[in-house]
Design a protein around this motif. Structure first.
Motif, PDB file in Angstrom:
ATOM      1  N   ALA A  54       0.869  -1.177   0.000  1.00  0.00           N
ATOM      2  CA  ALA A  54       0.000   0.000   0.000  1.00  0.00           C
ATOM      3  C   ALA A  54       0.906   1.227   0.000  1.00  0.00           C
ATOM      4  O   ALA A  54       2.047   1.149   0.475  1.00  0.00           O
ATOM      5  CB  ALA A  54      -0.908   0.011   1.228  1.00  0.00           C
ATOM      6  N   PRO A  55       0.442   2.349  -0.534  1.00  0.00           N
ATOM      7  CA  PRO A  55       1.261   3.564  -0.442  1.00  0.00           C
ATOM      8  C   PRO A  55       1.704   3.796   1.000  1.00  0.00           C
ATOM      9  O   PRO A  55       0.896   3.762   1.924  1.00  0.00           O
ATOM     10  CB  PRO A  55       0.303   4.659  -0.925  1.00  0.00           C
ATOM     11  CG  PRO A  55      -0.636   3.945  -1.847  1.00  0.00           C
ATOM     12  CD  PRO A  55      -0.829   2.591  -1.228  1.00  0.00           C
ATOM     13  N   TRP A  56       2.993   4.032   1.183  1.00  0.00           N
ATOM     14  CA  TRP A  56       3.530   3.995   2.542  1.00  0.00           C
ATOM     15  C   TRP A  56       2.913   5.032   3.468  1.00  0.00           C
ATOM     16  O   TRP A  56       2.859   4.822   4.681  1.00  0.00           O
ATOM     17  CB  TRP A  56       5.051   4.111   2.541  1.00  0.00           C
ATOM     18  CG  TRP A  56       5.622   5.427   2.087  1.00  0.00           C
ATOM     19  CD1 TRP A  56       6.048   5.739   0.826  1.00  0.00           C
ATOM     20  CD2 TRP A  56       5.845   6.591   2.882  1.00  0.00           C
ATOM     21  NE1 TRP A  56       6.528   7.021   0.781  1.00  0.00           N
ATOM     22  CE2 TRP A  56       6.421   7.571   2.035  1.00  0.00           C
ATOM     23  CE3 TRP A  56       5.644   6.911   4.216  1.00  0.00           C
ATOM     24  CZ2 TRP A  56       6.777   8.847   2.477  1.00  0.00           C
ATOM     25  CZ3 TRP A  56       5.989   8.173   4.667  1.00  0.00           C
ATOM     26  CH2 TRP A  56       6.548   9.130   3.810  1.00  0.00           C
ATOM     27  N   ARG A  57       2.414   6.127   2.928  1.00  0.00           N
ATOM     28  CA  ARG A  57       1.764   7.118   3.787  1.00  0.00           C
ATOM     29  C   ARG A  57       0.502   6.560   4.438  1.00  0.00           C
ATOM     30  O   ARG A  57       0.078   7.048   5.496  1.00  0.00           O
ATOM     31  CB  ARG A  57       1.440   8.375   2.986  1.00  0.00           C
ATOM     32  CG  ARG A  57       2.681   9.197   2.641  1.00  0.00           C
ATOM     33  CD  ARG A  57       2.322  10.416   1.815  1.00  0.00           C
ATOM     34  NE  ARG A  57       3.510  11.201   1.478  1.00  0.00           N
ATOM     35  CZ  ARG A  57       4.006  12.178   2.229  1.00  0.00           C
ATOM     36  NH1 ARG A  57       3.394  12.498   3.369  1.00  0.00           N
ATOM     37  NH2 ARG A  57       5.077  12.842   1.864  1.00  0.00           N
ATOM     38  N   ASP A  58      -0.113   5.546   3.818  1.00  0.00           N
ATOM     39  CA  ASP A  58      -1.296   4.920   4.425  1.00  0.00           C
ATOM     40  C   ASP A  58      -0.945   4.189   5.716  1.00  0.00           C
ATOM     41  O   ASP A  58      -1.812   3.952   6.563  1.00  0.00           O
ATOM     42  CB  ASP A  58      -1.949   3.936   3.441  1.00  0.00           C
ATOM     43  CG  ASP A  58      -2.567   4.636   2.243  1.00  0.00           C
ATOM     44  OD1 ASP A  58      -2.649   5.881   2.252  1.00  0.00           O
ATOM     45  OD2 ASP A  58      -2.961   3.932   1.287  1.00  0.00           O
ATOM     46  N   LEU A  59       0.338   3.817   5.847  1.00  0.00           N
ATOM     47  CA  LEU A  59       0.763   3.096   7.048  1.00  0.00           C
ATOM     48  C   LEU A  59       0.826   4.011   8.273  1.00  0.00           C
ATOM     49  O   LEU A  59       0.916   3.518   9.401  1.00  0.00           O
ATOM     50  CB  LEU A  59       2.146   2.466   6.831  1.00  0.00           C
ATOM     51  CG  LEU A  59       2.273   1.442   5.705  1.00  0.00           C
ATOM     52  CD1 LEU A  59       3.716   0.977   5.593  1.00  0.00           C
ATOM     53  CD2 LEU A  59       1.353   0.255   5.940  1.00  0.00           C
ATOM     54  N   THR A  60       0.795   5.308   8.052  1.00  0.00           N
ATOM     55  CA  THR A  60       0.933   6.244   9.175  1.00  0.00           C
ATOM     56  C   THR A  60      -0.385   6.476   9.909  1.00  0.00           C
ATOM     57  O   THR A  60      -0.429   7.231  10.875  1.00  0.00           O
ATOM     58  CB  THR A  60       1.472   7.599   8.673  1.00  0.00           C
ATOM     59  OG1 THR A  60       0.552   8.161   7.732  1.00  0.00           O
ATOM     60  CG2 THR A  60       2.826   7.430   7.998  1.00  0.00           C
ATOM     61  N   THR A  61      -1.441   5.814   9.457  1.00  0.00           N
ATOM     62  CA  THR A  61      -2.740   5.927  10.132  1.00  0.00           C
ATOM     63  C   THR A  61      -3.224   4.534  10.503  1.00  0.00           C
ATOM     64  O   THR A  61      -2.826   3.540   9.901  1.00  0.00           O
ATOM     65  CB  THR A  61      -3.789   6.594   9.230  1.00  0.00           C
ATOM     66  OG1 THR A  61      -3.959   5.821   8.028  1.00  0.00           O
ATOM     67  CG2 THR A  61      -3.352   8.000   8.845  1.00  0.00           C
ATOM     68  N   GLY A  62      -4.080   4.443  11.503  1.00  0.00           N
ATOM     69  CA  GLY A  62      -4.625   3.155  11.913  1.00  0.00           C
ATOM     70  C   GLY A  62      -3.839   2.524  13.040  1.00  0.00           C
ATOM     71  O   GLY A  62      -2.650   2.811  13.246  1.00  0.00           O
ATOM     72  N   ALA A  63      -4.518   1.629  13.774  1.00  0.00           N
ATOM     73  CA  ALA A  63      -3.911   1.012  14.954  1.00  0.00           C
ATOM     74  C   ALA A  63      -2.956  -0.118  14.594  1.00  0.00           C
ATOM     75  O   ALA A  63      -1.959  -0.339  15.275  1.00  0.00           O
ATOM     76  CB  ALA A  63      -5.007   0.493  15.881  1.00  0.00           C
ATOM     77  N   LEU A  64      -3.252  -0.861  13.515  1.00  0.00           N
ATOM     78  CA  LEU A  64      -2.437  -2.010  13.125  1.00  0.00           C
ATOM     79  C   LEU A  64      -2.057  -1.864  11.652  1.00  0.00           C
ATOM     80  O   LEU A  64      -2.585  -2.557  10.783  1.00  0.00           O
ATOM     81  CB  LEU A  64      -3.199  -3.321  13.361  1.00  0.00           C
ATOM     82  CG  LEU A  64      -3.598  -3.618  14.807  1.00  0.00           C
ATOM     83  CD1 LEU A  64      -4.502  -4.843  14.867  1.00  0.00           C
ATOM     84  CD2 LEU A  64      -2.371  -3.828  15.677  1.00  0.00           C
ATOM     85  N   PRO A  65      -1.133  -0.955  11.344  1.00  0.00           N
ATOM     86  CA  PRO A  65      -0.841  -0.645   9.941  1.00  0.00           C
ATOM     87  C   PRO A  65      -0.288  -1.814   9.142  1.00  0.00           C
ATOM     88  O   PRO A  65      -0.592  -1.944   7.959  1.00  0.00           O
ATOM     89  CB  PRO A  65       0.176   0.494  10.035  1.00  0.00           C
ATOM     90  CG  PRO A  65       0.747   0.422  11.408  1.00  0.00           C
ATOM     91  CD  PRO A  65      -0.351  -0.120  12.267  1.00  0.00           C
ATOM     92  N   VAL A  66       0.526  -2.667   9.757  1.00  0.00           N
ATOM     93  CA  VAL A  66       1.076  -3.808   9.015  1.00  0.00           C
ATOM     94  C   VAL A  66      -0.042  -4.766   8.613  1.00  0.00           C
ATOM     95  O   VAL A  66      -0.112  -5.230   7.467  1.00  0.00           O
ATOM     96  CB  VAL A  66       2.146  -4.539   9.849  1.00  0.00           C
ATOM     97  CG1 VAL A  66       2.645  -5.768   9.107  1.00  0.00           C
ATOM     98  CG2 VAL A  66       3.302  -3.602  10.153  1.00  0.00           C
TER      99      VAL A  66
END
Length: 470
Positions: A271-283
């Motif tokens: 996923a676009p890496w900026r999407d990993l900066t939101t949410g409780a369990l990004p991985v």
């Protein structure tokens, strides 16, 4: 060291793979699943990978320095015995007492985190009516049930001896490495490296240089933990050399850095890496792009829970050994130095660690932030002190031990200064966040006062002898 007149022996049986499992199993817990967004946000996925690989250049020599400490003072208790040998009983006690706080605090954290992971795995378990509220967070029956049950299991494992505890550690660690390899392969197979772009950029409005500075500190913290292998040095199997222990700790740091780097790139490709900066369990959210229906989320949560258990087990083992060492030195009751004749384990110390862990679990999830902050301050400061202890021990004894850090005094001084900078930043951070005296500082001062009172009470009421230098 003073204490019981005839010191019992711990049962020997830990080999190279066991030391690797203790070191790696403590470095890599479950933070990678929860904190991925905080790792990529400062400087992008490329910056995060550079930070972890770059910090390896500092942490591998630090691990080698610890291996020399182990060879010079091959006794259970890790930094406590190193500092006591170098600087005397009371500096050793302060080090050992805060080391105990770190180990027990993280053990309690693992119990609280395990409950949270279970809620994410089985959502129907969440939303329970709180039993009480403490430190601003509700505490539910499931929090207590999961945390206390986990504490009981870890206590049982460690009361059964190093062979059982380290055997469990090896099984879970190598199973975790296998599952992690599959996750990384899946991420690269199903992902698209165009999602890495821009590879080097801050998502926090920082300059890239500023983001890299932040990430180097983060990487240093999350590559720490190999020190736990030193706690079990007295339980080396016959034929297991100090060089083997050294290689196990250094390899654990390198493999951990490689794991972090690969899981960052694998998740960022899904996923676009900026999407990993939101949410409780990004991985887990990123891997859901590869496997529909929540299978990825559930699978990764299970992997993270297994990883958490190995960290918890290693922390319990290390806490038990540092309590044993403090009892041997006369700071804690001599009964805590008792070794069970059948298992060769310090069972009473293991029970005490279990009891303290349960108290931490009772504090609930509101205690997580102070625990992490205190743990960071303790472990970084103690690592710096241990390196200066090595300088002192070298001056006291010119004999070259069975394993020595290559590079001589210049390298040792360089890594000691680096560790001091990291420790200073960790201690200063709470003051920068809080408008008044941080709660973590009050708790740490209270812990020190409690330790002093325990030592005084033992000397006055029980008539224990004053602690003496090793």
């Amino acid at each position: 060291m003073s204490g019981a007149p005839a010191e019992p022996a711990l049962k020997r049986g830990v080999t190279g793979p066991g030391y690797f499992a203790l070191a790696f199993g403590t470095i890599v817990g479950s933070a990678w699943m929860v904190l991925m967004g905080e790792w990529v946000a400062p400087a992008g996925p490329g910056g995060a990978v550079l930070a972890f690989l770059g910090m390896t250049l500092l942490m591998v020599p630090v691990a080698a320095a610890y291996a020399e400490l182990v060879a010079r003072v091959p006794r259970a208790g890790a930094e406590f015995v190193f500092v006591e040998k170098a600087f005397g009983p009371w500096p050793g006690f302060v080090t050992g007492w805060y080391l105990t706080l770190y180990f027990v605090g993280i053990s309690a954290f693992e119990g609280l985190a395990l409950s949270w992971f279970l809620e994410n795995l089985i959502p129907s378990l969440s939303g329970q009516t709180p039993l009480y509220t403490l430190l601003g967070r509700p505490v539910t029956a499931m929090d207590l049930m999961v945390g206390l049950a986990g504490a009981a299991i870890m206590t049982l494992l460690n009361a059964s001896g190093a062979k059982v505890a380290v055997g469990f550690q090896k099984i879970v660690t190598f199973a975790f490495l296998t599952a992690s390899a599959l996750l990384v392969l899946l991420g690269f197979a199903q992902g698209d490296i165009s999602n890495w772009q821009p590879l080097f950029e801050s998502a926090q409005g920082r300059s890239f240089g500023g983001g890299m500075f932040v990430m180097l500190g983060v990487a240093g913290m999350w590559l720490s933990g190999f020190q736990n292998a030193a706690s079990a040095v007295e339980e080396r199997a016959p034929g297991t050399s100090f060089g083997t222990v050294a290689r196990a700790m250094m390899l654990a740091v390198a493999v951990a850095a490689l794991f972090y780097s690969l899981i960052i790139l694998a998740a960022s490709s899904l996923a676009p890496w900026r999407d990993l900066t939101t949410g409780a369990l990004p991985v887990a959210a990123a891997f859901d792009h590869a496997l529909a229906g929540g299978l990825a989320t559930n699978g990764i949560i299970l992997v993270a829970m297994a990883s958490l258990l190995k960290t918890w087990n290693a922390m319990h083992l290390s806490a038990t050994r540092v309590i044993l060492a403090q009892a041997r030195a006369g700071f804690l009751p001599a009964s805590l130095a008792h070794i069970d004749a059948r298992t060769g384990a310090p069972r009473r110390a293991a029970l005490l660690v279990g009891f303290w862990t349960c108290l931490g679990v009772l504090a609930g999830r509101g205690a997580i932030s102070p625990i992490i902050s205190m743990g960071t301050m303790c472990t970084t400061a103690i690592a710096a002190v241990a390196l200066f202890a090595l300088m002192r021990l070298r001056a006291m004894d010119r004999v070259v031990p069975a394993f020595a850090l290559p590079g001589g005094r210049p390298l040792l001084m360089a890594i000691a200064v680096g560790a001091t900078v990291v420790a200073s930043a960790a201690i200063a951070t709470p003051f920068g966040i809080s408008e008044s005296m941080p709660v973590e500082i009050w708790l740490m001062l209270g812990w020190l006062a409690l330790g002093g009172l325990l030592v005084m009470a033992q000397r006055l009421l029980i008539g224990a002898p004053a602690p003496q230098p090793a």
